[in-house]
Design a protein around this motif. Structure first.
Motif, mmCIF file in Angstrom:
data_model
loop_
_atom_site.group_PDB
_atom_site.id
_atom_site.type_symbol
_atom_site.label_atom_id
_atom_site.label_comp_id
_atom_site.label_asym_id
_atom_site.label_seq_id
_atom_site.Cartn_x
_atom_site.Cartn_y
_atom_site.Cartn_z
ATOM 1 N N GLY A 176 0.818 -1.207 0.000
ATOM 2 C CA GLY A 176 0.000 0.000 0.000
ATOM 3 C C GLY A 176 0.851 1.255 0.000
ATOM 4 O O GLY A 176 0.613 2.197 -0.774
ATOM 5 N N ALA A 177 1.874 1.274 0.854
ATOM 6 C CA ALA A 177 2.760 2.430 0.926
ATOM 7 C C ALA A 177 3.562 2.595 -0.358
ATOM 8 O O ALA A 177 3.730 3.720 -0.868
ATOM 9 N N LEU A 178 4.065 1.494 -0.918
ATOM 10 C CA LEU A 178 4.894 1.583 -2.118
ATOM 11 C C LEU A 178 4.082 1.946 -3.356
ATOM 12 O O LEU A 178 4.561 2.684 -4.230
ATOM 13 N N ILE A 179 2.869 1.440 -3.460
ATOM 14 C CA ILE A 179 2.002 1.790 -4.595
ATOM 15 C C ILE A 179 1.710 3.290 -4.582
ATOM 16 O O ILE A 179 1.722 3.952 -5.625
ATOM 17 N N LEU A 180 1.459 3.824 -3.394
ATOM 18 C CA LEU A 180 1.253 5.266 -3.272
ATOM 19 C C LEU A 180 2.525 6.025 -3.645
ATOM 20 O O LEU A 180 2.481 7.029 -4.367
ATOM 21 N N ALA A 181 3.666 5.541 -3.191
ATOM 22 C CA ALA A 181 4.939 6.204 -3.465
ATOM 23 C C ALA A 181 5.281 6.210 -4.947
ATOM 24 O O ALA A 181 5.929 7.148 -5.433
ATOM 25 N N CYS A 182 4.863 5.178 -5.673
ATOM 26 C CA CYS A 182 5.152 5.105 -7.105
ATOM 27 C C CYS A 182 4.518 6.265 -7.878
ATOM 28 O O CYS A 182 4.979 6.622 -8.965
ATOM 29 N N LYS A 183 3.496 6.873 -7.315
ATOM 30 C CA LYS A 183 2.820 7.981 -7.987
ATOM 31 C C LYS A 183 3.538 9.309 -7.786
ATOM 32 O O LYS A 183 3.182 10.307 -8.429
ATOM 33 N N LEU A 184 4.544 9.336 -6.887
ATOM 34 C CA LEU A 184 5.124 10.616 -6.525
ATOM 35 C C LEU A 184 6.632 10.588 -6.333
ATOM 36 O O LEU A 184 7.362 11.405 -6.876
ATOM 37 N N LEU A 185 7.139 9.640 -5.570
ATOM 38 C CA LEU A 185 8.525 9.691 -5.101
ATOM 39 C C LEU A 185 9.388 8.534 -5.598
ATOM 40 O O LEU A 185 10.577 8.704 -5.875
ATOM 41 N N LEU A 186 8.804 7.349 -5.692
ATOM 42 C CA LEU A 186 9.569 6.161 -6.074
ATOM 43 C C LEU A 186 9.722 6.146 -7.589
ATOM 44 O O LEU A 186 8.998 5.470 -8.320
ATOM 45 N N ASP A 187 10.686 6.937 -8.072
ATOM 46 C CA ASP A 187 10.849 7.145 -9.503
ATOM 47 C C ASP A 187 11.885 6.199 -10.092
ATOM 48 O O ASP A 187 12.426 5.328 -9.400
ATOM 49 N N ALA A 188 12.180 6.369 -11.374
ATOM 50 C CA ALA A 188 13.104 5.473 -12.056
ATOM 51 C C ALA A 188 14.495 5.492 -11.422
ATOM 52 O O ALA A 188 15.143 4.448 -11.287
ATOM 53 N N GLU A 189 14.965 6.659 -11.023
ATOM 54 C CA GLU A 189 16.289 6.765 -10.420
ATOM 55 C C GLU A 189 16.364 6.014 -9.093
ATOM 56 O O GLU A 189 17.315 5.268 -8.843
ATOM 57 N N MET A 190 15.348 6.188 -8.243
ATOM 58 C CA MET A 190 15.362 5.505 -6.954
ATOM 59 C C MET A 190 15.256 3.999 -7.133
ATOM 60 O O MET A 190 15.931 3.233 -6.441
ATOM 61 N N LYS A 191 14.428 3.566 -8.069
ATOM 62 C CA LYS A 191 14.309 2.126 -8.308
ATOM 63 C C LYS A 191 15.633 1.553 -8.818
ATOM 64 O O LYS A 191 16.054 0.472 -8.390
ATOM 65 N N LYS A 192 16.298 2.267 -9.699
ATOM 66 C CA LYS A 192 17.574 1.787 -10.228
ATOM 67 C C LYS A 192 18.633 1.702 -9.134
ATOM 68 O O LYS A 192 19.378 0.718 -9.045
#
Length: 230
Positions: A176-192
Motif C-alpha cells: 500500500g505504501a509503495l504503490i502510493l509512493a510510485c505515484k510521486l517519489l519512487l521514480d526510475a532513479e530511486m528504483k535503479k
C-alpha cells in the motif's frame, strides 16, 4: 447478508485501501463512507461519527453488530485479518511468522509512510506543509533507505512475498505504501539505485484479484514530483 462493518474515511485513503484488500481476501464486505465533512462541527453526520469516535480520527471502523468501534489503520487491518477464514495465512501460521508480519506492518507505517507523507504534502498540500527542498530531500533519503530494506529482504527470499510463500498482511501493508509512493517519489532513479525488483514485486501482488480491486492499477512516475519554491 449485511456488511461486516462500515469504515469512515476521506476518499482515496491508502490505509482504507489496505483494509479493503485484507477484508476482500478474508471474504468480508466493508462499506466505505466518506459522505461527511471531516472535523466540521456543523455537519450532523460528523457529529454522529464523533459520538462513536470522540478522538475524531479516520479511518474509523464500526462493526455492523455494534460490538466494536476502532481507529488506527494498522489496528483495523489486523482486526479484519483476524476476522475471517484466512486469518492464519494473513497473520502467520507460526509464532516466528506472526512476529515478522507484525514487524513489517509497523515498518510500513513508521518507515515508509512516515517518510513519504511529508514529500506528498509538500507537493499536493503546501498549505499544510510548505515546500522545502531540504526537508523534501531529507524525507526522500529516509524513504529510499526504507525501500532498500524491502529490496534486500525480497532478494534474500523468494522475491514474491515478504514472509513465507503466500500473501500476508506484511505484503498488503508494505505494498500500500509503495504503490502510493510510485505515484510521486519512487521514480526510475530511486528504483535503479535502491530497489530494482520492487516494481516487479508490486506487479506480482496486483495479479491477486483482491489486491488489484483494492489498489487499482500501478501508476508510476519517471521522475519524482517536487513542490514549488516561492
Amino acid at each position: 447478508m449485511a456488511p461486516f462493518a462500515t469504515i469512515y474515511t476521506y476518499p482515496n485513503n491508502v490505509r482504507v485501501q489496505r483494509a479493503q484488500a485484507v477484508a476482500k481476501l478474508n471474504g468480508l464486505e466493508i462499506v466505505e463512507d466518506s459522505d461527511f465533512q471531516l472535523a466540521n462541527p456543523s455537519d450532523p453526520k460528523w457529529a454522529a461519527i464523533l459520538a462513536k469516535f470522540p478522538y475524531g480520527k479516520v479511518p474509523a471502523l464500526s462493526t455492523t453488530d455494534g460490538s466494536l468501534n476502532l481507529t488506527e489503520g494498522q489496528a483495523i487491518v489486523r482486526f479484519l485479518a483476524d476476522s475471517g477464514p484466512k486469518s492464519e495465512q494473513l497473520l502467520g501460521r507460526t509464532a516466528v511468522d506472526r512476529a515478522l508480519i507484525e514487524q513489517w506492518a509497523c515498518f510500513a507505517e513508521q518507515e515508509l509512510l512516515t517518510n513519504l507523507y511529508p514529500c506528498m504534502l509538500m507537493v499536493h498540500r503546501p498549505d499544510l506543509v510548505p515546500y522545502s527542498p531540504e526537508g523534501y530531500d531529507a524525507s526522500a533519503k529516509k524513504f529510499e533507505r526504507a525501500v532498500k530494506h524491502v529490496e534486500n529482504t525480497l532478494a534474500k527470499g523468494n522475491g514474491k512475498f515478504l514472509v513465507g510463500e503466500e500473501v500476508t498482511v506484511a505484503d498488503v501493508m508494505v505494498a500500500g505504501a509503495l504503490i502510493l509512493a510510485c505515484k510521486l517519489l519512487l521514480d526510475a532513479e530511486m528504483k535503479k539505485n535502491a530497489a530494482p525488483s520492487v516494481e516487479g514485486y508490486l506487479k506480482g501482488l496486483l495479479e491477486i484479484p483482491e489486491l488489484k480491486e483494492s489498489f487499482g492499477e500501478l501508476v508510476t512516475v519517471q521522475e519524482r514530483l517536487r513542490g514549488k519554491t516561492e
